[in-house]
Motif scaffolding. Sequence first.
Motif, short mmCIF file in Angstrom:
data_model
loop_
_atom_site.label_atom_id
_atom_site.label_comp_id
_atom_site.label_asym_id
_atom_site.label_seq_id
_atom_site.Cartn_x
_atom_site.Cartn_y
_atom_site.Cartn_z
N THR A 1 0.83 -1.20 0.00
CA THR A 1 0.00 0.00 0.00
C THR A 1 0.87 1.25 0.00
OG1 THR A 1 -0.08 -0.30 2.40
CG2 THR A 1 -1.99 -1.04 1.16
N GLY A 2 2.17 1.07 -0.17
CA GLY A 2 3.11 2.19 -0.09
C GLY A 2 3.89 2.09 1.21
N LYS A 3 5.22 2.04 1.11
CA LYS A 3 6.05 1.85 2.30
C LYS A 3 6.05 3.11 3.17
CE LYS A 3 10.67 1.17 4.08
NZ LYS A 3 10.36 2.12 5.17
N THR A 4 5.64 2.95 4.42
CA THR A 4 5.67 4.07 5.35
C THR A 4 6.88 3.93 6.27
OG1 THR A 4 4.09 2.80 6.64
CG2 THR A 4 3.21 4.63 5.36
N LYS A 5 7.21 5.01 6.96
CA LYS A 5 8.41 5.01 7.81
C LYS A 5 8.36 3.97 8.92
CE LYS A 5 10.24 8.96 6.02
NZ LYS A 5 9.65 8.67 4.68
N GLN B 1 7.82 8.05 -1.69
CA GLN B 1 8.07 6.66 -1.29
C GLN B 1 6.80 6.00 -0.73
OE1 GLN B 1 10.42 6.19 2.25
NE2 GLN B 1 11.19 4.16 1.67
N GLU B 2 6.07 6.74 0.10
CA GLU B 2 4.90 6.18 0.77
C GLU B 2 3.74 5.95 -0.19
OE1 GLU B 2 3.73 8.17 4.31
OE2 GLU B 2 5.72 7.99 5.21
N LYS B 3 3.87 6.52 -1.38
CA LYS B 3 2.75 6.43 -2.33
C LYS B 3 3.10 5.64 -3.57
CE LYS B 3 0.97 11.01 -1.26
NZ LYS B 3 1.32 12.33 -1.73
N THR B 4 4.27 4.99 -3.56
CA THR B 4 4.72 4.34 -4.80
C THR B 4 4.72 2.82 -4.66
OG1 THR B 4 6.10 6.25 -5.27
CG2 THR B 4 6.58 4.24 -6.49
#
Lengths: 361, 261
Positions: free
Chosen positions: A205-209, B55-58
Amino acid sequence: MGELRLMKGNEAIAEAAIRSGADGYFGYPITPQSEVIEHLAAQKPEERTGMTLLQAESEIAAINMVYGAAGCGKKVMTSSSSPGISLKQEGITYIAGAELPCLILNVVRGGPGLGTIQPSQSDYFQSVKGGGHGDYHLIVLAPSSVQEMYDFVELGFDLAFKYRNPTMILSDGAIGQMMEKVEIGEQKPRLTEEQIKEKYPWATTGKTKDREKNVITSLELEPEKMEQFNRKLIEKYRKIEENEVRYEEIQCEDAEYLMVAYGTSARICQKSVQIARNEGLKVGLLRPITLFPFPRKRINELADQVKGMLSVEMSSGQMVEDVRLAVNGKVPVEYYGRMGGIVPSTEEALKDLKQKIIGGK
Amino acid sequence: MDEQQAKTEDIIKKENLVFDKTKLLTDKAFHYCPGCGHGVVHRLLMEVIEELDIQEKTIGIAPVGCSVLAYHYMDIDMQEAAHGRAPALATGIKRTLPEKYVFTYQGDGDLAAIGTAETIHSCNRGENITIIFINNGIYGMTGGQMAPTTLENMKSSTTPYGRNVKQMGNPLKITELVAQLPGTCFVTRQAVHKPAYVRKTKKAIKKAFKYQKQEMGLSFIEIVSNCNSGWKMTPNDANKWLENNMLPFYPLGDLKTPEKK
Ligand SMILES: Cc1ncc(C[n+]2csc(CCOP(=O)(O)OP(=O)(O)O)c2C)c(N)n1
């Protein structure tokens, strides 16, 4: 009681998909199941629930669209009929290997090759033994009514997500095309992105921190790790077998002879049982609802009670092999079937039971 | 600390730093052959994603080919596709998660042979995704067999006497083909064998992600690359051969931009 509607089996699948809160359907037309995508298109699922609908350029593309969306934790499905399901096998084995949940409907028609557009059960082996390459299984549900077509969409999705494994609804052209009354369920909401992230932490779903990257793959180049993964799958299938076997017994309590049949064949045999009972013959029917996992324990138990079994199928004798394995030589197990799109009659099936099982004794 | 180590420490002091590896490339050493273009393109992609802060959206799709393990190096969520099917996965993802950035990374065998249908139809539908297409004229991973892009008379392990186009067909310019389709918004051909080209390629990748945000359709970036192992040349010779043979047939530049279609 919910709302009742008169629907074709294929339409029931489409309506159930929308109402179960599915996120997407990807498919390619083929008889006898094109009503699934047609009904969806007419229903404007984008407006009703925000569900995605796309006609792909091929079954290969459709199943791979399912792979991509399923990898993001989405509740997605595809449907086809036999020749198209053959094309999907590549995608299906990758989905099984990547442990993704999804729903695949096969409205079976006769083969091999282009075969016929008439109903058949000749894709049994392909569905329950694997289908594509490699060691894997699908969860296989066999509906025998339009109501079950409807109900098994939600059940199929639930099982798929519970075990992170593709589920197949193995239907046939008769159940796909026939109209019956169906009780429709409530509209379930689709999951939000936040809910998906929470329920399916493995999803891309998109890599979060706050977490490592997620990777959806079936590739493992180290033999030891690959074997370990194969063992993990075996363990999963064992759990599925422990918890998810479903079947229906019709007049089995005092049965001396047993018919075993699923889907359309089971409807026919149900009538054969009635006729036999009127003639004073103690015949019962076991209808497997899950073909994988197969109700082999129950069939083995019944082998201690009955004098013989007949597997009735619209194929050249596929499920009969699993019945024989379950019975393990305790009693004779025979097969009766029709092919090429021909549905056996109740009389034919009963006559064969009498000749091969009852009469022979 | 010995003298050598002290010297090294001095050189890598922050104020001396002229280049830093993007954080979005993991510390895992590339398995690529020395001189191969894949590593450069991986870096550019990750630099762009870092610079755009997405990064969080890809979500990226790795192919089957030499870059099958791209997800070992890229620190983003990724999916591994079957050979040629990456654009179908990307379609499924983008259609159900339209606010994400989705890209595929594919070789010429993956994209222009086994996956031709998926490529053409995702382009034609105008999926809002980015396709990064590495054209090295050969099947690198499986040992240097002929690819759809292999040049006329070019040697490969399945055309040991050179590609005879009468028998094997002509090299396929799939980039020219997809530029014809109304669904593509940006179609360009770049290279990474010299620093100037590397900078241009990075600009093109950045543009592609911007167009994706603007929902303008599919961006298609071909990168003419080398395969010194498959071509059986030193890295330097491979780059020269690329310049003298690949580029005349696969000329660099934009084939289509949103400004001039
Ligand atoms: C269905 C299928 N067919 C064939 C293969 C074998 N295979 C793996 S990679 C590859 C070709 C890769 O070439 P290309 O896409 O040009 O990428 P490169 O390795 O050159 O980067 C082939 C034929 C496979 N993995 N799956």
